[in-house]
Scaffold this active site. Sequence first.
Site, short mmCIF file in Angstrom:
data_model
loop_
_atom_site.label_atom_id
_atom_site.label_comp_id
_atom_site.label_asym_id
_atom_site.label_seq_id
_atom_site.Cartn_x
_atom_site.Cartn_y
_atom_site.Cartn_z
N ARG A 36 17.95 76.91 69.26
CA ARG A 36 16.66 76.30 69.61
C ARG A 36 15.58 77.37 69.87
O ARG A 36 14.43 77.19 69.51
CB ARG A 36 16.85 75.45 70.88
CG ARG A 36 15.88 74.30 71.00
CD ARG A 36 16.18 73.56 72.29
NE ARG A 36 17.38 72.75 72.18
CZ ARG A 36 17.37 71.46 71.95
NH1 ARG A 36 16.24 70.81 71.80
NH2 ARG A 36 18.48 70.77 71.88
N LYS A 41 36.52 71.42 69.55
CA LYS A 41 36.90 70.43 70.54
C LYS A 41 35.88 70.41 71.68
O LYS A 41 35.20 71.43 71.84
CB LYS A 41 38.31 70.73 71.07
CG LYS A 41 38.37 72.02 71.92
CD LYS A 41 39.59 72.09 72.74
CE LYS A 41 39.39 71.54 74.11
NZ LYS A 41 38.81 72.47 75.09
N HIS A 94 41.87 76.09 69.16
CA HIS A 94 42.18 77.51 68.98
C HIS A 94 43.64 77.84 69.34
O HIS A 94 44.16 78.86 68.93
CB HIS A 94 41.18 78.38 69.76
CG HIS A 94 41.45 78.44 71.23
ND1 HIS A 94 41.09 77.44 72.10
CD2 HIS A 94 42.07 79.36 72.00
CE1 HIS A 94 41.46 77.77 73.32
NE2 HIS A 94 42.06 78.93 73.29
N LYS A 154 47.03 80.82 67.68
CA LYS A 154 47.78 81.84 68.42
C LYS A 154 49.09 82.14 67.69
O LYS A 154 49.80 81.22 67.27
CB LYS A 154 48.10 81.36 69.85
CG LYS A 154 46.85 81.25 70.73
CD LYS A 154 47.23 80.79 72.13
CE LYS A 154 46.02 80.38 72.95
NZ LYS A 154 45.35 81.46 73.64
N GLU A 206 46.39 78.14 84.79
CA GLU A 206 45.36 79.19 84.84
C GLU A 206 45.08 79.52 86.30
O GLU A 206 44.99 78.60 87.13
CB GLU A 206 44.08 78.70 84.16
CG GLU A 206 44.27 78.50 82.67
CD GLU A 206 43.06 77.87 81.98
OE1 GLU A 206 42.85 78.17 80.80
OE2 GLU A 206 42.35 77.10 82.61
N ASP A 259 40.05 68.07 78.54
CA ASP A 259 39.80 69.47 78.21
C ASP A 259 41.05 70.16 77.65
O ASP A 259 40.95 70.98 76.74
CB ASP A 259 39.32 70.20 79.48
CG ASP A 259 38.98 71.66 79.22
OD1 ASP A 259 38.38 71.94 78.16
OD2 ASP A 259 39.31 72.52 80.06
N HIS A 292 45.29 71.03 73.46
CA HIS A 292 46.25 72.14 73.51
C HIS A 292 47.66 71.66 73.88
O HIS A 292 48.64 72.00 73.23
CB HIS A 292 45.82 73.20 74.51
CG HIS A 292 44.40 73.68 74.33
ND1 HIS A 292 43.79 73.74 73.11
CD2 HIS A 292 43.49 74.12 75.22
CE1 HIS A 292 42.56 74.21 73.25
NE2 HIS A 292 42.35 74.45 74.54
N LYS A 350 43.92 74.08 86.59
CA LYS A 350 43.01 75.18 86.90
C LYS A 350 43.30 75.66 88.31
O LYS A 350 43.73 74.88 89.16
CB LYS A 350 41.56 74.66 86.88
CG LYS A 350 41.12 74.10 85.53
CD LYS A 350 40.60 75.20 84.66
CE LYS A 350 40.24 74.73 83.28
NZ LYS A 350 40.11 75.85 82.34
#
Length: 474
Positions: free
Chosen positions: A48, A154, A184, A188, A222, A241, A246, A336
């Site tokens: 933008r 995604k 992604h 891997k 994580e 998410d 995944h 998380k």
Amino acid sequence: MQLKPESFTIVIFGANGDLAARKLFPALFELARLGHLPAGATLTAIGRAALSHEEFRAVVQEKMRTLSPDSLKDEAVFEEFIHRIFYLSADLDDPDGYHRLKKELERQGTLCDALFYLATPPALAPVIVRNLERAALGGKGSAGGGRRKIIIEKPYGRDLGSARELNAVIGEVFPEDAVFRIDHYLGKETVQNIMVFRFSNGIFEPLWNRSHIANVTITIAEDFGIRGRGALYEESGLLRDIMQNHALQLLAAVAMEPPVDLSADAVRDEKSKVLRSIRLFSPQSAPTSVVLGQYEGYRSEKGVAADSTVETYAAVKFHVDNWRWKGVPFYVRAGKNLAETVTEIVITFNCPPQNFFGEAESCSYTANQVILRIQPEETIAIRFGAKRPGEELVTDPVYMKFDYRTSFATGGLTPYHRLLLDAMAGDQMNFIRQDSVEYSWGIIDSIRSAVEGRDPEPYAAHSKGPDAAEGIYG
Ligand code: BG6
């Protein structure tokens, strides 16, 4: 379908965004550095902000200096790379920008050979696709559309309904073999190796079923929070998410049947069948099979509502109702701000029929396991029982371990590098097909409606997650 190898362009929508800065430009630079980006290939960045080509190049250079400083060490390659980038300022809602894009591609001579990369928020995907169509930049038709392709990041929709709508719009503008839905994780090395490990070794596959396997546990943990993505997380939550994509993709790779061959569709057929076989959740089954959590402190993150009930953790017991897996629980937990960062798949085998070397129940202490560690270590371990040295005849668990880093002299490609190469070559094996996207959303939607009205369990930051999660095992 392959792009014209000598001259094509990758058009990046969302070029000023975080994903472009952190993942795409560094991966594209690596492609260029290793000679994987042909000399005639260009990058057409769309954002933008009103910037000239030179100003945008300076922005990319600055971001790469901070985020991937190694890239700048090779000055000559970097200079060459940065001058392949062309910038176009456009409002993605406005058809005018797409007409200017078309002119730019004509100028570059890449009109028929464009790979569109949507590194944009999910709600913009249908808008961009429709505008491409209006500007005659779709992937169908005789006007050179046959080689144009699209990569979509995604989350692919936010539930089954929106994913279907998005699929329908895309299906009108691009044929399915030109659509690359990226996850992604599938780029891997260790994830790609799951299929290789299973189907290139004679000793595992005969045991890989309900007769020999007691359970499968998949963990994506994580040790950090939402990293400033409050607004986005409030919209998605962990189920959308990480679980929808995944985690379910890992589950599909572990549970799939051998494909009839290595074509993209043969492999994706098998993954799709697994997702289709996953039992859906109901308010009756959810209390014993789903635990959602939220880390303490989440509600004070920027962009998060003070009374948010969005989950940052989920533990789910899945059942794959097919002949190979009926009755074997797949425990999947992801979260998380947990104690450590690790992605791992543990396949636990049945105990032997009699345990001579200790109490019957102690068998689970040494039960055979195959442990596929996806990251940060890239290892595969096999656990078995061995006699503890000394007078007593008792067993302890021991491990045989393979480590990517010590067994191979060369490292792998990063996921984005690998997947960009595949998309350029037109290989869809490691991209999600339309039917899998919809099955996955069907599963997530069923979890969400089964737990509706239930608040997530709080858990302390850097802990193992909510205590209640233990309740789904067994
Ligand atoms: C992304 C999620 O898709 O994957 C993030 O949006 C998550 O929330 C990330 O942190 C994990 O990817 P990786 O490759 O770092 O494990």
